[in-house]
Structure formats: C-alpha cells, structure tokens
Design a protein around this motif. Structure first.
Motif, PDB file in Angstrom:
ATOM      1  N   VAL A  63       0.671  -1.583  -0.488  1.00  0.00           N
ATOM      2  CA  VAL A  63      -0.057  -0.218   0.169  1.00  0.00           C
ATOM      3  C   VAL A  63       0.901   0.852  -0.142  1.00  0.00           C
ATOM      4  O   VAL A  63       0.389   2.330  -0.809  1.00  0.00           O
ATOM      5  N   CYS A  64       2.426   1.145   0.974  1.00  0.00           N
ATOM      6  CA  CYS A  64       2.124   2.067   1.175  1.00  0.00           C
ATOM      7  C   CYS A  64       3.652   2.368  -0.558  1.00  0.00           C
ATOM      8  O   CYS A  64       3.651   4.043  -1.231  1.00  0.00           O
ATOM      9  N   PHE A  65       3.413   1.598  -1.532  1.00  0.00           N
ATOM     10  CA  PHE A  65       4.603   1.702  -2.766  1.00  0.00           C
ATOM     11  C   PHE A  65       3.111   2.071  -3.430  1.00  0.00           C
ATOM     12  O   PHE A  65       4.062   2.949  -4.273  1.00  0.00           O
ATOM     13  N   ALA A  66       2.512   2.317  -3.517  1.00  0.00           N
ATOM     14  CA  ALA A  66       1.571   2.442  -4.455  1.00  0.00           C
ATOM     15  C   ALA A  66       0.743   4.078  -4.130  1.00  0.00           C
ATOM     16  O   ALA A  66       0.800   5.017  -5.069  1.00  0.00           O
ATOM     17  N   ILE A  67       1.413   3.891  -3.093  1.00  0.00           N
ATOM     18  CA  ILE A  67       0.789   6.101  -2.167  1.00  0.00           C
ATOM     19  C   ILE A  67       2.109   6.715  -2.694  1.00  0.00           C
ATOM     20  O   ILE A  67       1.943   7.263  -3.768  1.00  0.00           O
ATOM     21  N   LEU A  68       3.349   6.000  -2.790  1.00  0.00           N
ATOM     22  CA  LEU A  68       4.744   7.069  -2.996  1.00  0.00           C
ATOM     23  C   LEU A  68       4.609   7.106  -4.381  1.00  0.00           C
ATOM     24  O   LEU A  68       4.669   7.821  -5.295  1.00  0.00           O
ATOM     25  N   THR A  69       3.591   5.607  -5.378  1.00  0.00           N
ATOM     26  CA  THR A  69       3.806   6.248  -7.042  1.00  0.00           C
ATOM     27  C   THR A  69       3.651   6.840  -7.723  1.00  0.00           C
ATOM     28  O   THR A  69       3.302   7.740  -8.237  1.00  0.00           O
ATOM     29  N   VAL A  70       2.048   7.347  -7.023  1.00  0.00           N
ATOM     30  CA  VAL A  70       0.741   7.746  -7.110  1.00  0.00           C
ATOM     31  C   VAL A  70       0.877   9.031  -6.830  1.00  0.00           C
ATOM     32  O   VAL A  70       1.124  10.164  -7.710  1.00  0.00           O
ATOM     33  N   SER A  71       2.286   9.322  -5.527  1.00  0.00           N
ATOM     34  CA  SER A  71       2.399  11.178  -5.037  1.00  0.00           C
ATOM     35  C   SER A  71       3.313  11.415  -6.122  1.00  0.00           C
ATOM     36  O   SER A  71       3.233  12.847  -6.002  1.00  0.00           O
ATOM     37  N   ILE A  72       4.760  10.667  -6.290  1.00  0.00           N
ATOM     38  CA  ILE A  72       5.370  11.346  -6.181  1.00  0.00           C
ATOM     39  C   ILE A  72       5.533  10.944  -8.065  1.00  0.00           C
ATOM     40  O   ILE A  72       5.946  12.322  -8.519  1.00  0.00           O
ATOM     41  N   GLY A  73       4.894  10.022  -8.905  1.00  0.00           N
ATOM     42  CA  GLY A  73       4.600  10.344  -9.982  1.00  0.00           C
ATOM     43  C   GLY A  73       5.903   9.441 -10.258  1.00  0.00           C
ATOM     44  O   GLY A  73       6.464   9.455 -12.082  1.00  0.00           O
ATOM     45  N   SER A  74       7.067   8.878  -9.990  1.00  0.00           N
ATOM     46  CA  SER A  74       8.436   7.377 -10.263  1.00  0.00           C
ATOM     47  C   SER A  74       8.047   6.477  -9.908  1.00  0.00           C
ATOM     48  O   SER A  74       7.836   6.616  -8.281  1.00  0.00           O
ATOM     49  N   VAL A  75       8.393   5.374 -10.234  1.00  0.00           N
ATOM     50  CA  VAL A  75       7.996   4.518  -9.878  1.00  0.00           C
ATOM     51  C   VAL A  75       9.937   4.018  -9.144  1.00  0.00           C
ATOM     52  O   VAL A  75       9.753   3.483  -8.319  1.00  0.00           O
ATOM     53  N   ARG A  76      10.574   4.483  -9.933  1.00  0.00           N
ATOM     54  CA  ARG A  76      12.066   4.574  -9.301  1.00  0.00           C
ATOM     55  C   ARG A  76      11.340   5.227  -8.326  1.00  0.00           C
ATOM     56  O   ARG A  76      13.053   4.582  -6.559  1.00  0.00           O
ATOM     57  N   LEU A  77      11.543   6.456  -7.868  1.00  0.00           N
ATOM     58  CA  LEU A  77      12.106   7.286  -6.220  1.00  0.00           C
ATOM     59  C   LEU A  77      11.147   6.089  -5.804  1.00  0.00           C
ATOM     60  O   LEU A  77      11.447   6.425  -4.479  1.00  0.00           O
ATOM     61  N   ALA A  78      10.395   5.645  -5.826  1.00  0.00           N
ATOM     62  CA  ALA A  78       9.138   5.179  -4.492  1.00  0.00           C
ATOM     63  C   ALA A  78       9.927   4.152  -3.988  1.00  0.00           C
ATOM     64  O   ALA A  78       9.627   3.601  -2.650  1.00  0.00           O
ATOM     65  N   LEU A  79      10.535   3.651  -5.690  1.00  0.00           N
ATOM     66  CA  LEU A  79      11.216   2.092  -4.672  1.00  0.00           C
ATOM     67  C   LEU A  79      12.528   2.731  -4.052  1.00  0.00           C
ATOM     68  O   LEU A  79      12.667   1.597  -2.299  1.00  0.00           O
ATOM     69  N   LEU A  80      12.655   4.132  -3.637  1.00  0.00           N
ATOM     70  CA  LEU A  80      14.269   3.766  -3.234  1.00  0.00           C
ATOM     71  C   LEU A  80      13.364   4.622  -1.968  1.00  0.00           C
ATOM     72  O   LEU A  80      13.721   3.859  -0.834  1.00  0.00           O
ATOM     73  N   GLY A  81      12.181   5.006  -1.776  1.00  0.00           N
ATOM     74  CA  GLY A  81      11.083   5.083  -0.405  1.00  0.00           C
ATOM     75  C   GLY A  81      10.973   4.349  -0.350  1.00  0.00           C
ATOM     76  O   GLY A  81      11.127   4.047   1.687  1.00  0.00           O
ATOM     77  N   ILE A  82      10.593   2.855  -0.389  1.00  0.00           N
ATOM     78  CA  ILE A  82      10.436   1.758   0.376  1.00  0.00           C
ATOM     79  C   ILE A  82      11.318   0.965   0.484  1.00  0.00           C
ATOM     80  O   ILE A  82      11.158  -0.081   1.940  1.00  0.00           O
ATOM     81  N   VAL A  83      12.633   1.178   0.120  1.00  0.00           N
ATOM     82  CA  VAL A  83      13.801   0.751   0.841  1.00  0.00           C
ATOM     83  C   VAL A  83      14.542   1.041   1.937  1.00  0.00           C
ATOM     84  O   VAL A  83      14.476   0.528   2.572  1.00  0.00           O
ATOM     85  N   THR A  84      13.679   2.389   1.716  1.00  0.00           N
ATOM     86  CA  THR A  84      13.858   2.933   3.391  1.00  0.00           C
ATOM     87  C   THR A  84      13.314   2.668   4.515  1.00  0.00           C
ATOM     88  O   THR A  84      14.010   2.499   5.440  1.00  0.00           O
ATOM     89  N   VAL A  85      11.624   2.425   3.900  1.00  0.00           N
ATOM     90  CA  VAL A  85      10.834   2.160   5.010  1.00  0.00           C
ATOM     91  C   VAL A  85      11.226   1.104   5.196  1.00  0.00           C
ATOM     92  O   VAL A  85      11.308   0.524   6.799  1.00  0.00           O
ATOM     93  N   ILE A  86      11.527  -0.281   4.436  1.00  0.00           N
ATOM     94  CA  ILE A  86      11.714  -1.715   4.949  1.00  0.00           C
ATOM     95  C   ILE A  86      13.406  -1.796   5.454  1.00  0.00           C
ATOM     96  O   ILE A  86      13.409  -1.730   6.717  1.00  0.00           O
ATOM     97  N   ALA A  87      14.185  -0.295   5.869  1.00  0.00           N
ATOM     98  CA  ALA A  87      15.562  -0.756   6.546  1.00  0.00           C
ATOM     99  C   ALA A  87      15.315  -0.229   7.735  1.00  0.00           C
ATOM    100  O   ALA A  87      15.675  -0.602   8.589  1.00  0.00           O
ATOM    101  N   THR A  88      14.044   0.587   7.948  1.00  0.00           N
ATOM    102  CA  THR A  88      13.559   1.282   9.617  1.00  0.00           C
ATOM    103  C   THR A  88      12.988   0.259   9.399  1.00  0.00           C
ATOM    104  O   THR A  88      13.337   0.105  11.354  1.00  0.00           O
ATOM    105  N   VAL A  89      12.202  -0.307   9.985  1.00  0.00           N
ATOM    106  CA  VAL A  89      10.967  -1.465  10.389  1.00  0.00           C
ATOM    107  C   VAL A  89      11.839  -2.278  10.524  1.00  0.00           C
ATOM    108  O   VAL A  89      12.047  -3.126  11.354  1.00  0.00           O
ATOM    109  N   ALA A  90      13.010  -3.335   9.667  1.00  0.00           N
ATOM    110  CA  ALA A  90      14.127  -4.130   9.788  1.00  0.00           C
ATOM    111  C   ALA A  90      14.697  -4.101  11.012  1.00  0.00           C
ATOM    112  O   ALA A  90      15.265  -4.730  11.823  1.00  0.00           O
ATOM    113  N   SER A  91      15.697  -2.692  11.219  1.00  0.00           N
ATOM    114  CA  SER A  91      16.497  -2.307  11.730  1.00  0.00           C
ATOM    115  C   SER A  91      15.930  -2.476  13.246  1.00  0.00           C
ATOM    116  O   SER A  91      16.601  -2.807  14.795  1.00  0.00           O
ATOM    117  N   LEU A  92      14.342  -1.548  13.316  1.00  0.00           N
ATOM    118  CA  LEU A  92      13.929  -1.938  13.922  1.00  0.00           C
ATOM    119  C   LEU A  92      13.557  -2.797  15.016  1.00  0.00           C
ATOM    120  O   LEU A  92      13.926  -3.314  16.787  1.00  0.00           O
TER     121      LEU A  92
END
Length: 216
Positions: A63-92
């Motif tokens: 769901v986060c990836f879909a929102i990022l893609t629609v909000s930003i308009g870039s699949v590549r940038l959305a993927l980079l954002g999701i990598v950041t989210v995954i890293a945060t949750v995994a580290s926590l």
C-alpha cells in the motif's frame, strides 16, 4: 513454557499433568466475576500473531508503494522510498530482538507505527527531491537535504517530546511503545538522510530532463 515444564516435572505425581490458568479481573466490576484464560490458548494466539506479522507488513508495504508511486509520479523513486521504509522497520525489530525484547502485542503495535512514521519521512524526502530544479541527481539530493532536513529533525524532536512522558510511566505497554516510537523516528531520520538521499544521488530519476519521472 520451559519454566512450567520444569516445575511440573518436579511436582508430585498427581499434579504433573496439570496446566496453568491466567486469571484477570473482569472489566464488569459489578458482577464480581473472573475471566479465565488458558495459558496454552494465549500462547497459540501469540503464535498466530507472529505468523501473521509478516503478511501484514508485506500488505502495508504494498500500500505504501502504491501511494508513493501515485504521489511522486516515479516508480524508481517510490522503490527507493520503500527500501528506506523496509530498512527502518527491519532495524527496529532486529534491534528489539537483540535487546532481548520478545515480540508481544506492544511490539506488534510498535511495528505498525514504525511503518507509518518511516513512510511519512520517506514520502517527504522523495517529494523534496522531486520538486528540486537541480540539473543533476547530486544537485537535487543536495537541495532535498537543505529543504527537508531541518523539517525532519524538528519532526523527530516533536514526536519524541510527545511520547517522552509515556516512557516514564509504570504501564509496560506505554513504556514499550514510547521506546519503539522514539527509536522509529530516529531510525527514519537517519535512513532518510543517510540512505535515501545517497541512493537518489546515485540512481534517482532526473525530472524535467532526459530521464523523466514516470520512467521506471
């Protein structure tokens, strides 16, 4: 479970087949009744919660990836954002495991909050990169840090300040959630500025040029 098994082994012969109940006072104090829960049932419930955690996290990330893609308009940038989210949750979650915390209901709630908080930081960082008018990836990344960096830092201060009183409480659930929220925003800030921004500077899309934002 190991403690109860060892105690039952040392118990008299007639008690070795026993099992434990947890007793909680009913919320309906006027009735004076007690709610009784079998420990084994509670254990099975937590096992179900743990097994469902992975599928729930995947659903939230989609769901986060879909929102990022629609909000930003870039699949590549959305993927980079999701990598950041995954890293945060995994580290926590990994940090909690290394610190000796068991994944109980407090940690499951905290994991959900961590996704929302890290997603918010990643979204604002990606939007700041997208809105930059720099001619290169490095210029856009530099503009994003200068634009959104102080705001993200202020968000960490205000969020941590809002839950610092819960950290000092005697209620275990509020204490654990406060720890997880403060850790989540600190991790989200670190990964947004030290992971997401460098990734954008290396492989981020260059809008308004030959590498369009809508290109994957």
């Amino acid at each position: 479970e190991e403690f109860m098994s060892s105690e039952l082994m040392r118990a008299p012969a007639g008690l070795r087949s026993g099992f434990v109940f947890l007793h909680f006072e009913s919320m309906n104090y006027s009735s004076g009744s007690l709610d009784v829960f079998d420990v084994k049932l509670v254990q099975l419930l937590f096992e179900k919660l743990h097994t469902s955690l992975g599928s729930n996290l995947i659903g939230c990330l989609m769901v986060c990836f879909a929102i990022l893609t629609v909000s930003i308009g870039s699949v590549r940038l959305a993927l980079l954002g999701i990598v950041t989210v995954i890293a945060t949750v995994a580290s926590l979650l990994g940090g909690l495991e290394l610190a000796g915390y068991t994944l109980g209901e407090q940690e499951l709630i905290g994991a959900t909050l961590a996704i929302g908080l890290s997603f918010d930081y990643a979204l604002h960082t990606c939007c700041s990169y997208r809105d930059s008018r720099g001619p290169s990836r490095e210029d856009r990344a530099r503009d994003a840090v200068a634009t959104i960096g102080p705001t993200l830092f202020a968000a960490v201060v205000t969020t941590s300040g809002s839950v610092v009183f819960a950290y000092a409480t005697d209620v275990l659930m509020l204490h654990r959630i406060a720890i997880m929220m403060i850790s989540a925003v600190c991790l989200a800030l670190g990964y947004s500025l030290l992971l997401l921004i460098p990734l954008c500077a290396i492989v981020g899309p260059v809008m308004h040029g030959q590498d369009d934002a809508t290109t994957a």
